[in-house]
Design a protein around this motif. Structure first.
Motif, mmCIF file in Angstrom:
data_model
loop_
_atom_site.group_PDB
_atom_site.id
_atom_site.type_symbol
_atom_site.label_atom_id
_atom_site.label_comp_id
_atom_site.label_asym_id
_atom_site.label_seq_id
_atom_site.Cartn_x
_atom_site.Cartn_y
_atom_site.Cartn_z
ATOM 1 N N ASP A 76 43.137 23.699 16.379
ATOM 2 C CA ASP A 76 43.912 23.117 15.002
ATOM 3 C C ASP A 76 43.053 23.837 13.878
ATOM 4 O OD1 ASP A 76 41.418 22.215 14.823
ATOM 5 O OD2 ASP A 76 42.089 20.104 15.459
ATOM 6 N N GLU A 78 42.859 26.365 10.350
ATOM 7 C CA GLU A 78 43.223 27.575 9.814
ATOM 8 C C GLU A 78 42.235 28.529 10.343
ATOM 9 O OE1 GLU A 78 45.212 26.270 5.768
ATOM 10 O OE2 GLU A 78 43.174 27.309 5.688
ATOM 11 N N THR A 90 47.921 37.624 15.874
ATOM 12 C CA THR A 90 48.501 36.396 15.189
ATOM 13 C C THR A 90 49.406 35.251 16.046
ATOM 14 O OG1 THR A 90 48.880 37.759 13.262
ATOM 15 C CG2 THR A 90 49.811 35.508 13.077
ATOM 16 N N HIS A 91 50.169 35.966 16.996
ATOM 17 C CA HIS A 91 50.648 35.146 18.150
ATOM 18 C C HIS A 91 49.630 34.500 18.948
ATOM 19 C CE1 HIS A 91 54.465 36.565 17.415
ATOM 20 N NE2 HIS A 91 54.683 37.421 18.584
ATOM 21 N N LYS A 94 48.528 31.099 17.056
ATOM 22 C CA LYS A 94 49.593 30.188 17.026
ATOM 23 C C LYS A 94 49.565 29.585 18.323
ATOM 24 C CE LYS A 94 52.784 29.282 14.932
ATOM 25 N NZ LYS A 94 53.080 27.779 13.885
ATOM 26 N N GLN A 95 49.540 30.189 19.443
ATOM 27 C CA GLN A 95 49.484 29.854 20.818
ATOM 28 C C GLN A 95 48.357 28.905 21.085
ATOM 29 O OE1 GLN A 95 50.135 33.423 22.850
ATOM 30 N NE2 GLN A 95 52.392 33.782 22.378
ATOM 31 N N THR A 99 46.459 27.617 12.809
ATOM 32 C CA THR A 99 47.381 28.152 11.462
ATOM 33 C C THR A 99 46.870 29.508 11.108
ATOM 34 O OG1 THR A 99 48.230 26.185 11.014
ATOM 35 C CG2 THR A 99 48.623 27.772 9.339
ATOM 36 N N PRO A 100 47.568 30.595 11.452
ATOM 37 C CA PRO A 100 47.122 31.729 10.770
ATOM 38 C C PRO A 100 47.259 32.040 9.171
ATOM 39 C CG PRO A 100 49.322 32.095 11.825
ATOM 40 C CD PRO A 100 48.955 30.626 12.057
ATOM 41 N N PRO A 324 58.244 34.984 12.165
ATOM 42 C CA PRO A 324 57.626 33.812 12.434
ATOM 43 C C PRO A 324 56.560 33.559 11.379
ATOM 44 C CG PRO A 324 57.772 35.152 14.241
ATOM 45 C CD PRO A 324 58.009 35.998 13.241
ATOM 46 N N TYR A 325 56.237 34.405 10.535
ATOM 47 C CA TYR A 325 54.899 34.178 9.680
ATOM 48 C C TYR A 325 55.405 34.389 8.274
ATOM 49 C CZ TYR A 325 53.110 34.774 14.367
ATOM 50 O OH TYR A 325 52.726 34.402 15.666
ATOM 51 N N LEU A 328 54.525 32.154 5.357
ATOM 52 C CA LEU A 328 53.443 31.481 5.118
ATOM 53 C C LEU A 328 53.037 31.779 3.602
ATOM 54 C CD1 LEU A 328 51.758 32.355 8.349
ATOM 55 C CD2 LEU A 328 52.145 29.953 7.690
#
Length: 370
Positions: A76, A78, A90-91, A94-95, A99-100, A324-325, A328
């Motif tokens: 959890d 950042e 970055t994946h 997230k996986q 949070t990136p 996906p990003y 942000l």
């Protein structure tokens, strides 16, 4: 008729004389996976070669990064990372459940800049995930200092950094963990595979358990793990590759030096990376094409492709531009001016151990042609 294709990367393959006895041993043992004898042997030999004490072999570098983050408690909050990398970096954040957050890069090394990272730290920041891009070492001293002062963890994506040293020491000794990739495009490969380098035996044991579904023993599961085990065939590939890796690294150095000799000082071109390349593995040969060059980067890319030479725009687009990003807050282009400039100028020329001098000269002549 076009000349033979010249690709940006090509996997190094072991000699059959090195590989076949290992494959025969798999056939005879009937053990295909689950911490088999070749994996145990490969792990020990590889640790010795890299000069590390604790290493866990895994199915690939992406899973290795997820496991490292999970073991470090980064599920959890950042995690600050670079937008200038392969999207798997970055994946993995997230996986793992975090949070990136993107920070800008250094214009020389192309790596995450500790000063830019510090400006992005918030009360929600749990860790930093820098990447040794193209095998160029990060500012590890800067990140060590930042971690100590701000109380955040540092894990390294060392996918490109097999065998890389800085000041005579492996870059894998820095941070809480480092993750290697042994994908077929890497300097050292097992077709598919990776490894997590840890600082102590307990962390290694925990990574090994997470890679085997979290099994503590035959009847107990103590964590939510996954199947990230390396199989015996990939371990055999790794053992066979290690037999010739020093020759591979020497050949890559020769190719890189030929590029440096002929491309240094060309107006509008810069050979990316630090001037001091001692201990570097020559994973890639990136050049930067700025407006002073007589054609733009994409025109040069097309020129090479028309001659069956396949260069690559690594890394374009930025991860922060991908769907996906890109929503942000830290993906705002105004926050990443250096990374954006580098992505718009970068071009990696073909580099592999058996790139012969005549073929390389053909590449260089096309780069220099007006």
């Amino acid at each position: 008729m076009k000349p033979p294709a010249i690709h940006v990367t090509r996997p190094s393959l072991p000699e059959l004389d090195d590989l076949m006895p290992l494959l025969q041993s798999i056939w005879e043992s009937h053990v295909l996976t689950n911490n088999g004898p070749l994996l145990q042997r490969f792990e020990a030999v590889l640790a010795g070669y890299l000069g590390v004490e604790h290493i866990s072999l895994v199915a690939n570098g992406t899973l290795g990064t997820v496991l490292a983050m999970q073991q470090a408690g980064l599920t959890d909050g950042e995690v600050i990372t670079t937008p200038f990398s392969f999207v798997a970096t970055t994946h993995a954040i997230k996986q793992a459940g975090a949070t990136p957050v993107f920070a800008d890069i250094d214009p020389v090394t192309l790596n995450l800049d500790p000063a830019k990272v510090e400006k992005m730290i918030t009360p929600q920041t749990r860790a930093i995930l820098p990447v040794h891009v193209f095998g160029f070492p990060c500012d590890v001293a800067g990140f060590d200092d930042l971690a100590a002062r701000r109380g955040v963890k540092v894990l390294y994506d060392a996918a490109h950094a097999f065998g890389v040293k800085q000041d005579g020491q492996s870059v894998l000794h820095h941070g809480e963990m480092s993750v290697l990739s042994f994908h077929a495009t890497k300097v050292f490969n097992t077709f598919e595979g990776g490894a997590v380098v840890t600082r102590d035996r307990d962390t290694k044991t925990a990574i090994d358990r997470l890679a085997n579904f979290g099994f503590l023993d035959q009847v107990s599961v103590d964590a939510v793990g996954t199947n990230a085990k390396m199989n015996e065939f990939c371990a055999a590939m790794g053992l066979a590759q290690l037999c010739g890796i020093d020759g591979v690294l020497a050949a890559r150095r020769t190719v890189a030096n030929r590029y440096l000799d002929r491309l240094q000082g060309v107006p509008g071109l810069r050979c990316a990376g630090p001037a001091d390349r001692d201990g570097h593995n020559n994973y890639a040969f990136p050049i930067l094409v700025d407006p002073a060059y007589h054609i733009d980067r994409d025109t040069l890319l097309a020129r090479l492709a028309s001659e069956n030479i396949f260069a690559r725009r690594y890394f374009y687009p930025l991860i922060s531009d991908l769907a996906p990003y890109n929503m942000l807050p830290s993906a705002d282009p105004a926050c990443l001016p250096i990374a954006r400039k580098m992505a718009d100028q970068i071009l990696c020329l073909p580099l592999y151990p058996d790139l012969d001098e005549a073929s390389q000269d053909r590449i260089i002549d096309l780069v220099l042609a007006r």
